[in-house]
Scaffold this active site. Structure first.
Site, PDB file in Angstrom:
ATOM      1  CE  LYS A 142      -3.682   2.607   0.232  1.00 32.63           C
ATOM      2  NZ  LYS A 142      -4.634   2.784   1.332  1.00 32.63           N
TER       3      LYS A 142
ATOM      4  CE  LYS B 140      -2.454   7.505   7.200  1.00 33.70           C
ATOM      5  NZ  LYS B 140      -3.594   6.561   7.194  1.00 33.70           N
TER       6      LYS B 140
END
Lengths: 292, 292, 292, 292
Positions: D171, D239
């Protein structure tokens, strides 16, 4: 004269504690490895078997530890400095760590009535031995004044740069600039060499003008000669650049040059050069440009 | 005393020519705009109506021009310096241009029996006026020696750094390092400000240690106060970084930090700050980090 | 059917000229090396001994040359295409060169009544052979329409992207994006490998989502297996990134990512990998992260 | 059919839990805000007042939380998932967090006899609603097989990429590549616009060749039109790039392109664009190049 507890008697902390002894303070030191405690005792200090013992009865506690998690454990831990320090104690943390950790230490200290300063140093082992470090202080005016007596034996330049964490921030900025200046000098050297320039003469001119820097004065000649005995090791600078990037991220900042030089230093460490002097970053720039 | 032709009497060339007059040389100057010629005449020199006239009869020819294409035209062009200079003339090009153009000038000069030096300078207008520039010389030992007499009135530091083009290479390395040092200082300042540090005290500590640099000494305080009156304009530094990148590409070099700072300078110029002092790069770093 | 002159019968130009012959056009070709002319003759074309001969009597002239200086010489030179082309000729330059050179060609052509298009292609040798290249056209609507007949035998995708130079600009943007996508994929691969991920499965997921790309589809598996037979050579991509940076500088643009990937490609070429496929940039990213 | 506890019923978790209900599973959900629990109850699930209640009696526990500290608290905390889950429970954490935290979760789970998978997803809200997410799984073969039944209602692509943490690593690589591809497309667009290219035609050609990408297909047209309604917000991508940099640092990796695009994204967020779609990074590249 003060009663001082000193936790962390390594390459930097050892000579700092010895200088405090020499200045007449009563220093009780703790370290994980006994030989370093023994050396303090030989220098006229006392040895402690635990952090608690070093801190107990101390008016001032110094800590000089490798990284943020060490400070979290030794200062904030269940059996750490704050668990044993009396109210009114002055805690001076000379470790180079993340500014946010320094701020948390200051808050936790305040909750116990302990006065905390972050006080990272620069200058390396030689200036630690000579007692001529540069010390960047974060904390209140009052606490900085209270600390002068015990800082003067270890530092030649003692500057109060702002509230809790500010000392770490200035140290981080220092490490950002130094790494960048080394990287730029390395690129300039490779550039000059690839064009057949007399680099001795070239560095002389560069050093005399607006391109001059402490890095060039201290490292230029050795870099030219590929002498990379430490000095300040690349792997430590790599650690410090992690602090820079973390502090920049926490502040929501974009620092493209600092970030790129951090990647170059990471590459140098990945390539096995971590134990060289940080000027060894030149090897990375050379490798970028060398056919194998 | 020498008979000198001087082509290019601008901000830098004007005072340099005047200093040569003051030292007793016979200087005949040419510039595209008449008022600059008039100023040389007031200072005791002679005016020329064409390059040919300035060059004719000269033992030494100085050129001080904005960029590589200007040198190509004025020196190599059909009606240029080499078309009119006598064999044996010493050509000293003080322009900051691409090293490969300097090498082509040297070859073309040699083919005519003219001795050429590339001799870019640093120090800016104040040192041009004082006659205390730093001069980086590329060319043969013999020609450098022959040039000393006419260089001493304009420069305080006169260093022979290698063969033809080497002067330009060192100047390019200088501009790479200066831009990088400014960029790093700008990132450090924004970093300190965002963390609430007392930046006056912070810069003082940084300047006293390994992060110290001529850039920090000369520009740090003004950057802190956002005073960006030139000095050396960003748009000129942008031009010089084009030379750096071109010379790196010609040499097959990768210079990641130099390349990134070149992009930041390009952005600053794109954003309309080209006429500020090059320390105005700080505005670019600030803009990166400022919500509008 | 048109009378076509074709200058530059190399890896790309050779099959393009052959496809024009196959489509029924009368093609007269010139190349510096005779064997390439012979091959065109075998394919049914005619050979020319000079540029002048290839151009003489042609309604359409194609040029397919290595780099900007070649186009400057062959098209703009004293004995070049424009010196010999009749007014009304359509000049289609398929070389990948600097946009400003294409604009200069268009201006010089217009001054002679010649209609010029910049028409760089992508797809490489296989699509040149198949006649299915992508062609990016810069020039006027009228001239693009006039060219369709002779472009259809060589291209499957023929798009008019703007005025003179626009074809080159889009090609440059293409090369910027492709190099960047390769670089990012290389960093992602090294990242996955260093964490012990099953990279075959990993690339499959990445390719199916927003990280998917033509680069990942065409090169991902081979990069995983370190197969770098060209394909499109890194040294040619390096040349093209020089065009990107030059065009960005001319436009006063800051392109930080494009600039950084250009430095990584430059490093790969400096390290001796120029003759590998451009996906071989992975070797550079691996080297950054490998202890020797 | 399984008894499922689901913690975190936000934009992603809410529709995922609803799809599990629709597939016939018995789902008990917990969220900090009651309205999101109410929505699950309306969809046929049950509400829980605490994490403990959601976990109690569950065969499978899903967590879908914003960031690493949330997972540390909710899963590892004193009153968290592991404190209440029975041995043999299957814990599927769909949050996007740091790989090292996923590894710590897996270890802590194993110590309690709980089987853990890291299972970050991509595809955003629309694919969460449709039950067609891509799911990247880290963990053992056995646990992945055991999870298929409860993953199929939420995902269309379900790929096992390696041991604990591997899902997060893939990811992270995905977010690195997507941010980079957006940044490169942004630079290419600004480059094309500054040269007067027809960008609609230009993007069409670019998308059809080796520069093509899912980012270009999904975002190219909107970027051209400066439409930046999210979609996936820049501040979330910021983030995630923090995770990328942290994981790279932990692995001792240098990722220069990933690091630079992280700085550009940080700048975009600093400039107030955090709530735009991540393609809004274009505004940052435009600002770099715009005179104010």
């Amino acid at each position: 004269m003060s009663k001082i507890g000193f936790v962390g008697l390594g390459i930097m902390g050892g000579p700092m504690a010895a200088n405090l002894v020499k200045a007449g303070h009563e220093v009780t030191g703790f370290n994980r490895s006994q030989p370093k405690i023994d050396r303090l005792v030989e220098a006229g200090g006392k040895g402690a078997g635990t952090v608690a013992e070093a801190v107990s009865g101390a008016e001032v506690v110094f800590t000089m530890l490798p990284d943020s998690p060490d400070v979290e454990e030794v200062v904030l831990g269940d059996d750490g400095v704050l668990a044993h320090a009396a109210a009114g104690t002055l805690l001076i943390d000379c470790s180079t760590i993340r500014p946010d950790v320094s701020r948390r230490v200051a808050e936790a200290a305040a909750a116990k009535g302990v006065r905390a300063l972050d006080a990272p140093v620069s200058g390396g082992e030689p200036k630690a031995i000579d007692g001529t470090l540069s010390i960047m202080l974060g904390g209140s005016d009052q606490d900085v004044e209270a600390a002068r007596d015990v800082l003067e034996p270890v530092g030649a330049t003692i500057v109060h740069v702002g509230p809790a964490g500010a000392g770490q921030t200035v140290k981080a900025a220092n490490q950002l600039m130094v790494a960048g200046n080394i990287g730029l000098l390395a690129e300039a050297l490779v550039f000059l060499e690839s064009h057949g320039v007399d680099t001795e003469a070239g560095l002389q001119v560069l050093g005399g003008g607006l391109a001059g820097s402490a890095v060039l004065d201290a490292k230029g000649g050795k870099m030219r000669d590929r002498e990379f005995a430490p000095g300040f090791r690349l792997e430590l600078h790599h650690k410090d650049l992690g602090i820079v990037q973390s502090a920049a991220r926490d502040a929501g900042l974009s620092i493209p040059l600092g970030s790129l030089v951090s990647q170059l230093v990471a590459a140098a460490v990945a390539q096995g050069d971590g134990s060289l002097d940080h000027s060894g970053l030149l090897r990375q720039i050379t490798a970028l440009n060398a056919s194998s």
